[in-house]
Design an enzyme around this catalytic site. Structure first.
Site, PDB file in Angstrom:
ATOM      1  N   GLY A 117       0.837  -1.205   0.000  1.00  0.00           N
ATOM      2  CA  GLY A 117       0.000   0.000   0.000  1.00  0.00           C
ATOM      3  C   GLY A 117       0.870   1.253   0.000  1.00  0.00           C
ATOM      4  NE  ARG A 118      -2.685   5.480   1.771  1.00  0.00           N
ATOM      5  CZ  ARG A 118      -3.976   5.174   1.778  1.00  0.00           C
ATOM      6  NH1 ARG A 118      -4.736   5.529   0.779  1.00  0.00           N
ATOM      7  NH2 ARG A 118      -4.519   4.538   2.794  1.00  0.00           N
ATOM      8  CB  ILE A 119       3.090   2.996   4.653  1.00  0.00           C
ATOM      9  CG1 ILE A 119       2.083   4.043   5.192  1.00  0.00           C
ATOM     10  CG2 ILE A 119       4.351   2.998   5.501  1.00  0.00           C
ATOM     11  CD1 ILE A 119       1.528   3.754   6.585  1.00  0.00           C
ATOM     12  CB  THR A 127       6.498   0.706  10.841  1.00  0.00           C
ATOM     13  OG1 THR A 127       6.380   0.317   9.480  1.00  0.00           O
ATOM     14  CG2 THR A 127       7.926   1.075  11.165  1.00  0.00           C
ATOM     15  NE  ARG A 137      -2.631  -0.939  14.184  1.00  0.00           N
ATOM     16  CZ  ARG A 137      -2.190   0.296  13.897  1.00  0.00           C
ATOM     17  NH1 ARG A 137      -0.894   0.532  13.792  1.00  0.00           N
ATOM     18  NH2 ARG A 137      -3.028   1.291  13.723  1.00  0.00           N
ATOM     19  CD  GLU A 160       1.770  -0.985  20.094  1.00  0.00           C
ATOM     20  OE1 GLU A 160       1.281   0.157  20.257  1.00  0.00           O
ATOM     21  OE2 GLU A 160       2.129  -1.411  18.992  1.00  0.00           O
ATOM     22  CG  HIS A 197       2.581   2.664  17.829  1.00  0.00           C
ATOM     23  ND1 HIS A 197       1.545   1.771  17.971  1.00  0.00           N
ATOM     24  CD2 HIS A 197       2.412   3.192  16.585  1.00  0.00           C
ATOM     25  CE1 HIS A 197       0.794   1.755  16.882  1.00  0.00           C
ATOM     26  NE2 HIS A 197       1.299   2.617  16.027  1.00  0.00           N
ATOM     27  N   GLY A 253       5.689   5.759  14.644  1.00  0.00           N
ATOM     28  CA  GLY A 253       5.595   5.879  13.179  1.00  0.00           C
ATOM     29  C   GLY A 253       5.137   7.237  12.684  1.00  0.00           C
TER      30      GLY A 253
HETATM   31  C1  DGY Z   1      -1.853   4.528  12.671  1.00  0.00           C
HETATM   32  O1  DGY Z   1      -2.241   5.642  12.340  1.00  0.00           O
HETATM   33  O2  DGY Z   1      -2.480   3.516  12.444  1.00  0.00           O
HETATM   34  C2  DGY Z   1      -0.545   4.446  13.339  1.00  0.00           C
HETATM   35  O3  DGY Z   1      -0.255   3.227  13.861  1.00  0.00           O
HETATM   36  C3  DGY Z   1      -0.347   5.554  14.333  1.00  0.00           C
HETATM   37  O4  DGY Z   1       0.938   6.001  14.025  1.00  0.00           O
END
Ligand code: DGY
Length: 323
Positions: free
Chosen positions: A157-159, A240, A242, A271, A289, A291
């Site tokens: 996906g985008r990330i 990064t 889940r 978490e 967490h 990111g």
């Molecule tokens: C999200 O937006 O899902 C991230 O985990 C928060 O940084």
């Protein structure tokens, strides 16, 4: 006409809280203490919209609150595995998230983790701060180069694509990926990315495996003992996405046995608890967490929620409507 009542479950950047209080009858969480199930249920009984975030559990128990007053959940964050979308839909709620605005920020952190774990940056920092450094020498704390290595992406996906762009153009890395919903050819143009037919194919070929799939039932423990066994000896895992995509116990075993060389982690199964053995391992980088944690991004995420609830309360479809 009275303003819609909204309840914000955690502290948000001041700039965004100011906008929310100007536009809405807003209840903020100034102490930033996570809300209990009972408090969340009360929020759904008393507000027109509840604005939770990824650390809240908006499950069937919370969404079973009666009588339900809320009509909208404007979630702060892109991931939505903390919300039971079926239960929300059944309760007549519209749900939105905040995609796009955190893509670059999260990709930057995946690259940070990759470099940190490959170049032993966490270990090196501890070494220096503990005053253990005795001086430069040719064999001191040699790490692994990322240049021209293979980066395997689970999810495209985008990330993931933003990570691939940095890795391919910054470090000449070869990109391979698996995604059950593959991207359009134009979205991966210029990356020279090769699609693998299964996650296993990625595990077998990648020097660095980076996770970018959603959390939830479909991907729970996707990276377990079998995945670690399939990875190249010397491979690194970056997460990064889940925490529950990875079986944390299996990861500890794979790290302890040397089956993989290291892990760069921003997310965890339970978490904010991090499995104790991970905290003692020099070849593991653990971040809390972070990111999307830049001021610019967190403000943009908050403003994206404002945009979504503004649309909803003016009778339009929110841009990021999930259900
Ligand atoms: C999200 O937006 O899902 C991230 O985990 C928060 O940084």
């Amino acid at each position: 006409m009275s303003k819609p009542r909204i309840i914000v479950t955690r502290r948000w950047p001041e700039e965004v809280e100011k906008v929310l209080t100007e536009k809405y009858d807003a209840q903020l969480n100034v102490d930033d203490v996570p809300m209990t199930v009972a408090e969340m249920q009360d929020a759904f009984r008393s507000a027109d919209a509840v604005l939770p975030t990824v650390s809240d559990k908006v499950n069937a128990e919370v969404l079973g609150a009666t009588p339900m007053k809320a009509r909208m959940i404007g979630s702060f964050g892109v991931g939505f595995n903390h919300i039971d979308l079926d239960a929300a839909k059944a309760a007549g709620l519209t749900v939105s998230n905040t995609p796009d605005v955190l893509t670059d920020c999260t990709a930057d952190l995946a690259i940070t983790l990759m470099l940190m774990v490959a170049r032993r940056a966490g270990e090196g920092e501890r070494h220096a701060r503990n005053r253990e450094w005795t001086g430069w020498r040719p064999t001191h704390m040699m790490g692994t180069s990322v240049h021209h290595k293979t980066l395997g992406l689970i999810g495209m996906g985008r990330i993931a694509r933003a990570v691939a762009t940095r890795a391919a153009h910054g470090f000449g890395m070869k990109i391979i990926f698996h995604d059950p919903f593959p991207p359009r050819a134009e979205d991966i143009a210029g990356l020279n990315a090769r699609q693998c037919s299964s996650p296993k194919e990625v595990f077998e070929q990648a020097d660095f495996v980076s996770l970018h799939c959603p959390g939830g039932k479909e991907t729970y423990h996707l990276i377990g003992a079998d995945a670690f066994a399939a990875m190249k000896p010397g491979a690194f895992l970056i997460n990064t996405a889940r925490g529950d995509i990875v079986d944390e116990q299996a990861m500890v075993a794979a790290l302890q046995s040397g089956q993989i060389a290291g892990a760069g982690l921003d997310v965890y199964e339970s978490e904010p608890t991090i499995s104790e053995p991970l905290l003692g391992m020099e070849n593991v980088v653990t971040l809390p967490h972070l990111g999307s944690a830049t001021i610019e991004t967190r403000v943009a995420m908050g403003m994206r929620v404002v945009e979504n609830i503004d649309a909803f309360f003016s009778g339009k479809t929110p841009r990021d409507k999930l259900v």
